[in-house]
Motif scaffolding. Structure first.
Motif, PDB file in Angstrom:
ATOM      1  N   ILE A 283      44.213  35.189  32.825  1.00 56.44           N
ATOM      2  CA  ILE A 283      44.055  35.096  34.271  1.00 56.44           C
ATOM      3  C   ILE A 283      42.577  35.227  34.611  1.00 56.44           C
ATOM      4  CG2 ILE A 283      46.333  36.062  34.762  1.00 56.44           C
ATOM      5  CD1 ILE A 283      44.820  38.676  35.602  1.00 56.44           C
ATOM      6  N   LYS A 284      42.211  34.648  35.738  1.00 55.91           N
ATOM      7  CA  LYS A 284      40.842  34.764  36.237  1.00 55.91           C
ATOM      8  C   LYS A 284      40.886  35.720  37.422  1.00 55.91           C
ATOM      9  CE  LYS A 284      36.978  31.972  37.893  1.00 55.91           C
ATOM     10  NZ  LYS A 284      36.573  30.594  38.243  1.00 55.91           N
ATOM     11  N   LEU A 285      40.258  36.890  37.257  1.00 52.90           N
ATOM     12  CA  LEU A 285      40.219  37.919  38.291  1.00 52.90           C
ATOM     13  C   LEU A 285      38.808  37.935  38.880  1.00 52.90           C
ATOM     14  CD1 LEU A 285      42.140  40.087  39.473  1.00 52.90           C
ATOM     15  CD2 LEU A 285      41.093  41.716  37.905  1.00 52.90           C
ATOM     16  N   VAL A 286      38.722  37.849  40.210  1.00 53.33           N
ATOM     17  CA  VAL A 286      37.432  37.720  40.882  1.00 53.33           C
ATOM     18  C   VAL A 286      37.312  38.786  41.968  1.00 53.33           C
ATOM     19  CG1 VAL A 286      35.983  36.173  42.270  1.00 53.33           C
ATOM     20  CG2 VAL A 286      37.450  35.224  40.485  1.00 53.33           C
ATOM     21  N   ASN A 287      36.145  39.438  42.025  1.00 54.59           N
ATOM     22  CA  ASN A 287      35.837  40.324  43.150  1.00 54.59           C
ATOM     23  C   ASN A 287      34.402  40.057  43.599  1.00 54.59           C
ATOM     24  OD1 ASN A 287      34.091  41.861  41.493  1.00 54.59           O
ATOM     25  ND2 ASN A 287      35.611  43.439  41.131  1.00 54.59           N
ATOM     26  N   ASP A 288      33.867  40.896  44.480  1.00 58.34           N
ATOM     27  CA  ASP A 288      32.528  40.677  45.029  1.00 58.34           C
ATOM     28  C   ASP A 288      31.429  40.734  43.976  1.00 58.34           C
ATOM     29  OD1 ASP A 288      33.759  40.580  47.490  1.00 58.34           O
ATOM     30  OD2 ASP A 288      33.304  42.656  47.991  1.00 58.34           O
ATOM     31  N   GLU A 289      31.662  41.455  42.898  1.00 55.28           N
ATOM     32  CA  GLU A 289      30.615  41.706  41.918  1.00 55.28           C
ATOM     33  C   GLU A 289      30.813  41.038  40.571  1.00 55.28           C
ATOM     34  OE1 GLU A 289      30.928  45.889  41.696  1.00 55.28           O
ATOM     35  OE2 GLU A 289      30.300  46.199  43.766  1.00 55.28           O
ATOM     36  N   ASP A 290      32.032  40.625  40.244  1.00 59.17           N
ATOM     37  CA  ASP A 290      32.304  40.189  38.882  1.00 59.17           C
ATOM     38  C   ASP A 290      33.412  39.141  38.838  1.00 59.17           C
ATOM     39  OD1 ASP A 290      32.037  40.141  36.133  1.00 59.17           O
ATOM     40  OD2 ASP A 290      33.074  42.039  35.783  1.00 59.17           O
ATOM     41  N   VAL A 291      33.410  38.373  37.763  1.00 58.55           N
ATOM     42  CA  VAL A 291      34.484  37.434  37.442  1.00 58.55           C
ATOM     43  C   VAL A 291      34.888  37.736  36.008  1.00 58.55           C
ATOM     44  CG1 VAL A 291      35.089  35.017  37.076  1.00 58.55           C
ATOM     45  CG2 VAL A 291      33.568  35.657  38.964  1.00 58.55           C
ATOM     46  N   GLN A 292      36.178  37.887  35.760  1.00 55.75           N
ATOM     47  CA  GLN A 292      36.637  38.264  34.428  1.00 55.75           C
ATOM     48  C   GLN A 292      37.865  37.438  34.050  1.00 55.75           C
ATOM     49  OE1 GLN A 292      35.097  40.946  32.655  1.00 55.75           O
ATOM     50  NE2 GLN A 292      36.284  40.224  30.936  1.00 55.75           N
ATOM     51  N   TRP A 293      37.828  36.832  32.856  1.00 53.48           N
ATOM     52  CA  TRP A 293      39.016  36.194  32.296  1.00 53.48           C
ATOM     53  C   TRP A 293      39.705  37.248  31.439  1.00 53.48           C
ATOM     54  CZ3 TRP A 293      41.154  31.678  33.519  1.00 53.48           C
ATOM     55  CH2 TRP A 293      40.372  30.725  34.169  1.00 53.48           C
ATOM     56  N   ILE A 294      40.961  37.532  31.750  1.00 48.66           N
ATOM     57  CA  ILE A 294      41.698  38.596  31.071  1.00 48.66           C
ATOM     58  C   ILE A 294      42.903  37.997  30.348  1.00 48.66           C
ATOM     59  CG2 ILE A 294      42.960  40.756  31.392  1.00 48.66           C
ATOM     60  CD1 ILE A 294      41.363  41.062  34.060  1.00 48.66           C
ATOM     61  N   PRO A 295      43.027  38.219  29.026  1.00 49.57           N
ATOM     62  CA  PRO A 295      44.202  37.742  28.301  1.00 49.57           C
ATOM     63  C   PRO A 295      45.469  38.414  28.814  1.00 49.57           C
ATOM     64  CG  PRO A 295      42.468  38.485  26.789  1.00 49.57           C
ATOM     65  CD  PRO A 295      42.063  38.907  28.157  1.00 49.57           C
ATOM     66  N   ILE A 296      46.485  37.628  29.109  1.00 48.48           N
ATOM     67  CA  ILE A 296      47.731  38.155  29.643  1.00 48.48           C
ATOM     68  C   ILE A 296      48.392  39.132  28.669  1.00 48.48           C
ATOM     69  CG2 ILE A 296      50.086  37.533  30.345  1.00 48.48           C
ATOM     70  CD1 ILE A 296      48.885  34.994  31.612  1.00 48.48           C
ATOM     71  N   GLY A 297      48.299  38.867  27.377  1.00 43.04           N
ATOM     72  CA  GLY A 297      48.914  39.729  26.372  1.00 43.04           C
ATOM     73  C   GLY A 297      48.263  41.100  26.250  1.00 43.04           C
ATOM     74  N   CYS A 298      47.082  41.275  26.824  1.00 46.34           N
ATOM     75  CA  CYS A 298      46.363  42.560  26.731  1.00 46.34           C
ATOM     76  C   CYS A 298      46.507  43.405  27.973  1.00 46.34           C
ATOM     77  CB  CYS A 298      44.881  42.309  26.452  1.00 46.34           C
ATOM     78  SG  CYS A 298      44.587  41.572  24.826  1.00 46.34           S
TER      79      CYS A 298
END
Length: 113
Positions: free
Chosen positions: A92-107
């Motif tokens: 998933i791609k999680l976005v906020n004001d300071e950062d963008v992070q791709w997070i593996p669903i299995g983790c």
């Protein structure tokens, strides 16, 4: 109060910076954990919450496990809006004001609205 040398082995002797760094790295390694084992209903709940957050465009806090040394790692958390769910790469791609992070669903180990 008297401090014994047994309770503080560095008391009264010179410690090289390399020794201190190695000691601190060993202490950090003690904080590493194995990836938590989750039940199937928890995983389904996380996926439902993520899809709902992406569809309704509201922020969630996602906690995930990240490998540091083989099967040992640490948990990280981030809040943000789910902007993309990549079903093929299972992330998933999680976005906020300071950062963008791709997070593996299995983790992913926790999702809170």
């Amino acid at each position: 109060m008297r401090i014994s040398k047994l309770s503080n082995p560095t008391l009264g002797r010179f410690v090289l910076p390399e020794q201190r760094e190695l000691y601190l790295r060993m202490k950090e390694d003690e904080k590493l954990v194995h990836m938590p084992v989750l039940e199937q209903d928890e995983l389904e709940s996380f996926q439902y919450q993520l899809r709902d957050a992406a569809r309704e465009d509201y922020a969630v806090t996602v906690t995930w496990w990240q490998s540091v040394k083989g099967e040992l790692g640490t948990t990280r958390s981030m809040w943000g809006v789910v902007k993309w769910i990549d079903a093929n790469a299972r992330r998933i791609k999680l976005v906020n004001d300071e950062d963008v992070q791709w997070i593996p669903i299995g983790c992913i180990v926790s999702v809170r609205a």
